[in-house]
Write an enzyme that holds these catalytic residues in place. Sequence first.
Site, PDB file in Angstrom:
ATOM      1  N   CYS A  33       0.826  -1.214   0.000  1.00 21.25           N
ATOM      2  CA  CYS A  33       0.000   0.000   0.000  1.00 21.25           C
ATOM      3  C   CYS A  33       0.852   1.252   0.000  1.00 21.25           C
ATOM      4  O   CYS A  33       0.356   2.351  -0.237  1.00 21.25           O
ATOM      5  CB  CYS A  33      -0.938  -0.003   1.201  1.00 21.25           C
ATOM      6  SG  CYS A  33      -0.062   0.049   2.758  1.00 21.25           S
ATOM      7  N   ASP A  35       2.275   2.626   2.580  1.00 23.15           N
ATOM      8  CA  ASP A  35       2.188   3.381   3.827  1.00 23.15           C
ATOM      9  C   ASP A  35       3.460   3.231   4.650  1.00 23.15           C
ATOM     10  O   ASP A  35       4.132   2.211   4.590  1.00 23.15           O
ATOM     11  CB  ASP A  35       0.983   2.907   4.649  1.00 23.15           C
ATOM     12  CG  ASP A  35      -0.325   3.306   3.993  1.00 23.15           C
ATOM     13  OD1 ASP A  35      -0.278   4.095   3.040  1.00 23.15           O
ATOM     14  OD2 ASP A  35      -1.382   2.836   4.430  1.00 23.15           O
ATOM     15  N   CYS A  58      -3.008   5.027   5.946  1.00 20.21           N
ATOM     16  CA  CYS A  58      -4.462   4.972   5.980  1.00 20.21           C
ATOM     17  C   CYS A  58      -4.983   5.189   7.403  1.00 20.21           C
ATOM     18  O   CYS A  58      -4.203   5.181   8.371  1.00 20.21           O
ATOM     19  CB  CYS A  58      -4.925   3.615   5.483  1.00 20.21           C
ATOM     20  SG  CYS A  58      -4.538   2.302   6.638  1.00 20.21           S
ATOM     21  N   CYS A 102      -2.427  -3.418   8.451  1.00 20.05           N
ATOM     22  CA  CYS A 102      -2.124  -2.109   9.028  1.00 20.05           C
ATOM     23  C   CYS A 102      -1.684  -2.252  10.484  1.00 20.05           C
ATOM     24  O   CYS A 102      -0.798  -1.535  10.944  1.00 20.05           O
ATOM     25  CB  CYS A 102      -3.335  -1.190   8.941  1.00 20.05           C
ATOM     26  SG  CYS A 102      -4.164  -1.252   7.351  1.00 20.05           S
TER      27      CYS A 102
HETATM   28 FE1  FES Z   1      -1.531   0.336   4.267  1.00 17.50          FE
HETATM   29 FE2  FES Z   1      -3.331   0.528   6.051  1.00 17.50          FE
HETATM   30  S1  FES Z   1      -3.643   0.454   3.914  1.00 17.50           S
HETATM   31  S2  FES Z   1      -1.235   0.465   6.360  1.00 17.50           S
END
Ligand code: FES
Length: 124
Positions: A33, A35, A58, A102
């Site tokens: 993702c 992140d 997110c 996450c």
């Molecule tokens: Fe990547 Fe939540 S979508 S940490």
Amino acid sequence: MYSEKVMEHFSNPKNVGEIEDADGVGEVGNPTCGDMMNIYIKVKDGKLSDVKFKTFGCGAAIATSSMITELAKGKTIEEALEITRDDVAQSLDGLPPVKMHCSNLAADGLHAAIEDYKKKQGTD
Ligand code: FES
């Protein structure tokens, strides 16, 4: 879809920010993702006296970061290392299955910060 606790920590995250003179920093990211999460720890007398985070991610990543700072604060290094990915999700009354990764980020970030601390102490 999200529990009240997730919404609470997302809307009003605890311990946001950076610790300038941190004793350990954990930097983790999720390549899928994109992140990123930084966890900063301050250690006093073998306990985590302060824990803060900076998360570019997110809502669930922000909620789990906030939760892990609360779970880890005041714990000994050994106790903090025992906080698992599941503990984080459970403390938030669960996360939707697609968001479980996450909470992995938060636990991994905390553990990475502790490893960094140990390395700096030369005890690793
Ligand atoms: Fe990547 Fe939540 S979508 S940490």
